[in-house]
Structure formats: structure tokens, C-alpha cells
Design an enzyme around this catalytic site. Sequence first.
Site, short mmCIF file in Angstrom:
data_model
loop_
_atom_site.label_atom_id
_atom_site.label_comp_id
_atom_site.label_asym_id
_atom_site.label_seq_id
_atom_site.Cartn_x
_atom_site.Cartn_y
_atom_site.Cartn_z
N CYS A 50 32.44 46.54 49.36
CA CYS A 50 33.62 47.00 50.06
C CYS A 50 34.73 47.37 49.08
CB CYS A 50 34.11 45.91 51.03
SG CYS A 50 35.55 46.39 52.00
N CYS A 52 33.71 39.37 56.57
CA CYS A 52 34.57 39.76 57.68
C CYS A 52 33.81 40.15 58.94
CB CYS A 52 35.50 40.88 57.25
SG CYS A 52 34.69 42.45 56.84
#
EC number: 2.8.1.13
Length: 377
Positions: free
Chosen positions: A115, A212
Site C-alpha cells: 500500500c 485495514c
Amino acid sequence: MAELNSLGFAKAPADTRVVVAMSGGVDSSVVAAQLASEGYDVVGVTLQLYDHGAALAKKGACCAGRDIHDARRVAETMAFPHYVLDYENKFRESVIDEFADAYLAGATPIPCIRCNERVKFRDLLETAKDLDADCMATGHYIQRKAGPQKAELHRAADPERDQSYFLFSTTQEQLDYLRFPLGHLKSKAETRTLAAQYGLSVADKPDSQDICFVPNGSYAAVIEKLRPGAAEPGEIVHLDGRVLGAHRGVIHYTIGQRRGLGIGGGEPLYVVKLDADARRVIVGPKEALATRTVPIHQINWIGDREWDALPDDGAEVLVKVRSTRPPREAVLRRGADGTAEVELALAEEGIAPGQACVFYAPEGSRVLGGGWIRAAA
């Protein structure tokens, strides 16, 4: 010559535009608030990374709906513009899909690194440049220092908060543009104190936990949702070749796992290898987990010396093969086609393909880069 401001530019803060990547947590909120209070031209940007209503999202996770709301409140409090960008497709293509495929292949991926590498430090960074920003700042706990040759990446001052393991793939070009204002702080308590001083509503907000997009830390549940029917049953096999039982899918196991194997009593056994092609979970005694040789590929190198100029007999470095372990002494040897091999001074247990191996200078705190651990030949 004009004096440099706190971000390293020879102009007034008001003439320095900085895009702050705001996750909605206390760290990035403090960065944005601090820079705004110093008079910088701050633009806050929050990324929507996945559908807030989907089963993949979880309450309180990074970049979920509540976090976007919190980031917006910080921007209102400190009076700077704030934008939300829809990066859902980019995130799925660059991070989530690879995460699922890697698990199905028997690896143990780290999507937070991808990410940072592919979304925040690539796509968002380009957006910051499109906004004519002089730099982009984040709330990561890592330090950027001006070295004699170029900008250098260093571990955070607080070893408990250091995020260098997750940022090893930062390129030199990205490092030249990035800023990390929290890296010098000695504790998270200092960050929360600053948040309270700025009157931020997130001052006491808990830190996000786990990945997440993984609810309750259940990786297998997410992968089964992303790749229905892909987890096939197979055999649990001892290193000596004995078939000890059956499993319901390789994705339910990780290297080093002991509990939940369902193979009865006897000697303590651990998962030592995952053979996804043969659908086999291979187990053995704890000593079988130990290794001194770590093969790596997809290397990112940001040391002063060129990668090709490293000594043929290897370079002494410190390495981390797990985010929670301290750097250990090792020798780094270049291989062919962008590969390398790390020889650890002392054997480590539970090293798994798909994890990162991060290089540090033998003295001091400088990050030299790193690579991805691959399966041994």
C-alpha cells in the site's frame, strides 16, 4: 542564501505547499495540524481505499468512513482544505488482489508495504505533484535526514514506533519528495500531547490494528470471500513423509504455526512449509524452523554505493526479517537478475516467503533498502 524552513526549502512556509496524507488517525492529523500552525500551505488528502459498506471493511479501520470524517474535522479545526480521493480500484488492483493470490500460493504477504509502495508513495505522490506541492508529508514514524550525498532514510527515534520495516521499498526519488515530521519524537505520548495542544478531536483516538481491510484479523475469511472456492483441502504431512491428517485449505496456515493443526498429541509440531501446488501443509519439530540463509528478490536499494558495486564476497549489514524483531547481523550477497541472499550470523525461526527482509547500515540507524523473501530453491 535564504535560510531553509523546517521542511528543507529556502522559502517562507506560506510559500511552501505540502500535501499531507491523512488517514484520520492521530499521527497524520498531528502532522497536518503542526504544519498548518507553522504557516505552511497545507492540503489534506484522505484516500477512500475500499467500499465502506462492504464486508471487507471494519469499524475503526484505517481509511474507513469514520476516519474520513475525523480527517475532515481536523482540517476544519486547523482551517486548511481537505479532499477525499476514491482509490478503491487502485487499492484493489495493487494491494488486495495480490494479497489474496499470494496467500493462495502459500506465501505470507504484507499488504501494508504494498500500500505504501504502490498507492500512497506512487499514485498519491503523483497527485501531490499535480497539485504543485513542494513535498508530501505523512505520519509515519521514520526519519528522513540530509546526508552528505543525498537524502537518507533512518529508523525512528522511538524504536517501539519505528516503521522502517514497512517502508523499505521507498525509492530515492520518492524519498527526495517525502517528509516525515514525527520520526524524531521519542514516544507516542508526545504525539498525543501535540494533538491535545492543537485541540484535535482525535487526540485520544485508539491506534488502528491489523490490516485495514481484514475484519478481526481473519485473513482466511477475506481470501475465501475474494477467491470463492479457491481454498482446497489437502494433507498435513510430516517432514519424514508421514501423512498425519487433513486440512481444509493452505490459506488457514502460516509458517511457524503450532496451534490448530488438529493432528493430535505426540511431539510438538510446527508448520515448516506450505506447498500450495500439492495442497500440502508440511510440519516438523521446532528446530526445523531455524535457518541462516534467506533468499530474496525484488530488491530496492537506497545506499550510497551502487547495488552493482557491492563487494562480490558480500557486504556486512543488519537485517530485519520480521517487523517485531530487532535488526540482526548478516552478510548480504548479490545474486543474478535482481536477486540476493542474506546469510544471518545467528539462525532465525519462522522465516516465510512473502515477508520482507530489510537492510540497515551496520552502524547507526540508516535504512539501506530491502527485498522480498522468496521460497528456497
